[in-house]
Design an enzyme around this catalytic site. Structure first.
Site, PDB file in Angstrom:
ATOM      1  N   HIS A 123      56.506 -76.489 -85.189  1.00  0.00           N
ATOM      2  CA  HIS A 123      55.553 -76.531 -84.080  1.00  0.00           C
ATOM      3  C   HIS A 123      55.174 -78.003 -83.867  1.00  0.00           C
ATOM      4  O   HIS A 123      55.160 -78.787 -84.820  1.00  0.00           O
ATOM      5  CB  HIS A 123      54.324 -75.712 -84.479  1.00  0.00           C
ATOM      6  CG  HIS A 123      53.304 -75.536 -83.413  1.00  0.00           C
ATOM      7  ND1 HIS A 123      52.371 -76.502 -83.124  1.00  0.00           N
ATOM      8  CD2 HIS A 123      53.054 -74.508 -82.581  1.00  0.00           C
ATOM      9  CE1 HIS A 123      51.591 -76.074 -82.151  1.00  0.00           C
ATOM     10  NE2 HIS A 123      51.980 -74.859 -81.797  1.00  0.00           N
ATOM     11  N   ASP A 200      52.837 -75.845 -93.185  1.00  0.00           N
ATOM     12  CA  ASP A 200      52.116 -75.303 -92.037  1.00  0.00           C
ATOM     13  C   ASP A 200      52.113 -73.776 -92.201  1.00  0.00           C
ATOM     14  O   ASP A 200      53.132 -73.120 -91.995  1.00  0.00           O
ATOM     15  CB  ASP A 200      52.852 -75.738 -90.757  1.00  0.00           C
ATOM     16  CG  ASP A 200      52.294 -75.084 -89.508  1.00  0.00           C
ATOM     17  OD1 ASP A 200      51.451 -74.175 -89.622  1.00  0.00           O
ATOM     18  OD2 ASP A 200      52.731 -75.470 -88.413  1.00  0.00           O
ATOM     19  N   GLN A 203      51.414 -69.341 -89.261  1.00  0.00           N
ATOM     20  CA  GLN A 203      52.002 -68.038 -88.922  1.00  0.00           C
ATOM     21  C   GLN A 203      52.319 -67.215 -90.168  1.00  0.00           C
ATOM     22  O   GLN A 203      52.962 -66.159 -90.067  1.00  0.00           O
ATOM     23  CB  GLN A 203      53.285 -68.228 -88.088  1.00  0.00           C
ATOM     24  CG  GLN A 203      53.082 -68.963 -86.780  1.00  0.00           C
ATOM     25  CD  GLN A 203      52.302 -68.157 -85.747  1.00  0.00           C
ATOM     26  OE1 GLN A 203      52.040 -66.959 -85.919  1.00  0.00           O
ATOM     27  NE2 GLN A 203      51.901 -68.803 -84.659  1.00  0.00           N
ATOM     28  N   LYS A 226      44.199 -67.150 -85.801  1.00  0.00           N
ATOM     29  CA  LYS A 226      45.432 -66.351 -85.855  1.00  0.00           C
ATOM     30  C   LYS A 226      45.334 -65.250 -86.910  1.00  0.00           C
ATOM     31  O   LYS A 226      46.293 -64.547 -87.184  1.00  0.00           O
ATOM     32  CB  LYS A 226      46.629 -67.255 -86.155  1.00  0.00           C
ATOM     33  CG  LYS A 226      46.935 -68.241 -85.009  1.00  0.00           C
ATOM     34  CD  LYS A 226      48.181 -69.026 -85.292  1.00  0.00           C
ATOM     35  CE  LYS A 226      48.328 -70.264 -84.451  1.00  0.00           C
ATOM     36  NZ  LYS A 226      48.542 -70.025 -83.024  1.00  0.00           N
ATOM     37  N   CYS A 363      55.420 -74.682 -77.860  1.00  0.00           N
ATOM     38  CA  CYS A 363      55.078 -75.913 -78.588  1.00  0.00           C
ATOM     39  C   CYS A 363      56.133 -76.215 -79.653  1.00  0.00           C
ATOM     40  O   CYS A 363      55.793 -76.641 -80.781  1.00  0.00           O
ATOM     41  CB  CYS A 363      53.684 -75.828 -79.230  1.00  0.00           C
ATOM     42  SG  CYS A 363      52.401 -75.536 -78.029  1.00  0.00           S
TER      43      CYS A 363
HETATM   44  N1  C6P Z   1      50.893 -71.730 -82.247  1.00  0.00           N
HETATM   45  C1  C6P Z   1      51.669 -70.209 -80.535  1.00  0.00           C
HETATM   46  O1  C6P Z   1      51.532 -69.546 -79.501  1.00  0.00           O
HETATM   47  P1  C6P Z   1      46.224 -74.461 -83.876  1.00  0.00           P
HETATM   48  O2  C6P Z   1      46.387 -74.604 -82.402  1.00  0.00           O
HETATM   49  O3  C6P Z   1      45.824 -75.765 -84.536  1.00  0.00           O
HETATM   50  O4  C6P Z   1      45.363 -73.308 -84.270  1.00  0.00           O
HETATM   51  O5  C6P Z   1      47.670 -74.056 -84.437  1.00  0.00           O
HETATM   52  C2  C6P Z   1      48.781 -74.872 -84.173  1.00  0.00           C
HETATM   53  C3  C6P Z   1      50.018 -74.254 -84.746  1.00  0.00           C
HETATM   54  C4  C6P Z   1      50.613 -74.855 -85.829  1.00  0.00           C
HETATM   55  N2  C6P Z   1      51.697 -74.334 -86.415  1.00  0.00           N
HETATM   56  C5  C6P Z   1      52.254 -73.204 -85.966  1.00  0.00           C
HETATM   57  C6  C6P Z   1      53.452 -72.641 -86.673  1.00  0.00           C
HETATM   58  C7  C6P Z   1      51.707 -72.544 -84.861  1.00  0.00           C
HETATM   59  O6  C6P Z   1      52.268 -71.416 -84.430  1.00  0.00           O
HETATM   60  C8  C6P Z   1      50.569 -73.096 -84.230  1.00  0.00           C
HETATM   61  C9  C6P Z   1      49.985 -72.457 -82.989  1.00  0.00           C
HETATM   62  C10 C6P Z   1      50.499 -70.986 -81.072  1.00  0.00           C
HETATM   63  O7  C6P Z   1      52.742 -70.243 -81.147  1.00  0.00           O
HETATM   64  C11 C6P Z   1      49.865 -71.807 -80.013  1.00  0.00           C
HETATM   65  S1  C6P Z   1      50.962 -73.070 -79.414  1.00  0.00           S
END
Ligand code: C6P
Length: 409
Positions: A123, A200, A203, A226, A363
């Site tokens: 991401h 990270d 997910q 999430k 992203c």
């Molecule tokens: N992915 C998706 O629709 P934040 O925005 O900081 O809570 O998370 C960012 C982020 C980082 N790593 C991974 C693997 C992610 O999936 C995400 C957020 C969302 O896939 C929004 S782009």
């Protein structure tokens, strides 16, 4: 406990509505999850009864708020099996956690010519901060080899790994492919190489049991929203000795020990990294979310979502004119394209049927390029989704295809 989605869904009133005259089927859980009543009520109760700032006052409400905030840290610590409560830092979310590791830790240990290793499935939040650190330090960004079906090729990684590979930044579970990466094995390889691993977990934590001690990762980052909690709260986990070397990225109230006219000393972990008034209600919310997840059971959630994957994936892969990305072993995330129909059109047509999916690059633009596409449609499930919803989603694909003349117009 076996998951009964009918009972579970009573806890999520938002799911019980019609969208475009159809019952809502919410399949955008990788973007954000819905919140159970217990989380909503807990946050409301905090504001109704206990609201005050933390770590400052001696009055009763201040004590209650501080206790609630610190209790949440203990709950997170136990949930991810950290060994010390000081290893759990509250942040805004995964993005901020990863940025802090990049700016506050990696930028200090990396030298010109060192390698920061990432995977092609990252991401942007686990990529752009590393690009920045690479520019600042003179380190190189290098990409891990990935198989055609979107898995890390561990053997070839071991083969190419050298003394310059100082830091691996990798996702635990891909937000596009659903791939679950072998974090423990990657951590062992990096540590044998005297390097570090930053994970990270955005997910992964919502969908499976995560034990950061067992994974032996150096840093692990995730977001509350999430995993049933409100937006604006996230976690940075780090091994104590490493976190202790991380330079704070925000200076001000809360994070100091003494402030002189011209210089200051800083507080111990975890407070040193939590400058300013924190997201107290967010911390209260993430505790309530974890309590809910634990009442259902993370192992049960993982196996229930595996069943949903077994309903969706084999059928999805056999629908004519559909390309599905990612491996067979995956989380319940399905990215695909329908030949001749733009993903945004597909998502709009799904929405007309009451089904919320995401379309775009998710992203993950480098991954899109790796797959040879600009964008895809993505359906991402959670444990409140039912097998009936999964079937209805599959049955809607031919409807969507037909609406657009099977992609031939
Ligand atoms: N992915 C998706 O629709 P934040 O925005 O900081 O809570 O998370 C960012 C982020 C980082 N790593 C991974 C693997 C992610 O999936 C995400 C957020 C969302 O896939 C929004 S782009």
């Amino acid at each position: 406990m076996k998951i009964d989605p009918t009972t579970i869904r009573k806890d999520f009133p938002i799911l019980n509505q019609r969208v475009n005259d159809e019952p809502l089927i919410y399949l955008d859980n990788a973007a954000t999850t819905q919140k159970p009543i217990s989380v909503l009520e807990r946050v409301a109760a905090f504001y109704q009864h206990d609201n005050a700032n933390v770590h400052r006052g001696v009055h009763t409400l201040a004590n209650r708020a501080t206790i609630a905030y610190e209790n949440s840290r203990d709950t997170v610590k136990d949930f991810i099996h950290a060994s010390k409560r000081q290893e759990v830092i509250f942040t805004k979310g995964t993005t901020q956690s990863l940025n802090w590791v990049a700016k506050g830790f990696a930028s200090k240990i990396l030298k010109p010519g060192d390698n920061i290793v990432v995977s092609p499935m990252e991401h942007h939040s686990n990529l752009v901060p590393w690009q920045q650190v690479a520019h600042e330090t003179g380190a190189n960004l290098v990409y891990l080899p990935m198989t055609k079906d979107g898995r890390i090729d561990l053997e070839s990684f071991k083969h190419v790994l050298g003394p310059k590979d100082k830091l691996l930044a990798i996702t635990h579970a891909s937000n596009v492919l659903g791939t679950v990466n072998p974090i423990r094995k990657l951590a062992d390889v990096m540590h044998q190489n005297k390097g570090y691993i930053v994970v990270d977990g955005a997910q992964a934590v919502p969908h499976m049991p995560v034990d950061v001690t067992d994974l032996n990762c150096d840093f692990y980052c995730f977001s509350g929203h999430k995993m049933l909690a409100p937006t604006g709260i996230g976690i940075l986990y780090g091994k104590f000795d490493l976190l202790d070397q991380l330079t704070p990225q925000e200076f001000g109230g809360e994070m100091i020990q003494t402030v002189g006219d011209f210089q200051s000393t800083f507080a111990d972990l975890p407070y040193r990294l939590e400058g300013g008034t924190p997201n107290i209600s967010g911390a209260v919310g993430i505790k309530a979310a974890i309590d809910y997840l634990q009442s259902v059971g993370m192992t049960e959630i993982a196996s229930y979502e595996k069943k949903l994957t077994d309903v969706v994936l084999p059928v999805l892969k056999t629908i004519p004119g559909i390309e599905v990305y990612g491996p067979d072993q995956r989380t319940a995330v399905f990215s695909f394209n329908i030949t001749g129909i733009h993903p945004h059109d597909v998502a709009t047509a799904f929405d007309m049927e009451g089904i919320a999916v995401r379309a775009g690059h998710h992203c993950a633009q480098p991954l899109m390029r790796h797959l040879g596409i600009d964008s895809s449609v993505r359906a991402s499930f959670y444990f409140y989704n039912t097998p009936a919803e999964a079937k209805h989603f599959l049955e809607t694909i031919p409807v969507v295809k037909e609406f657009f003349g099977n992609g031939l117009i």
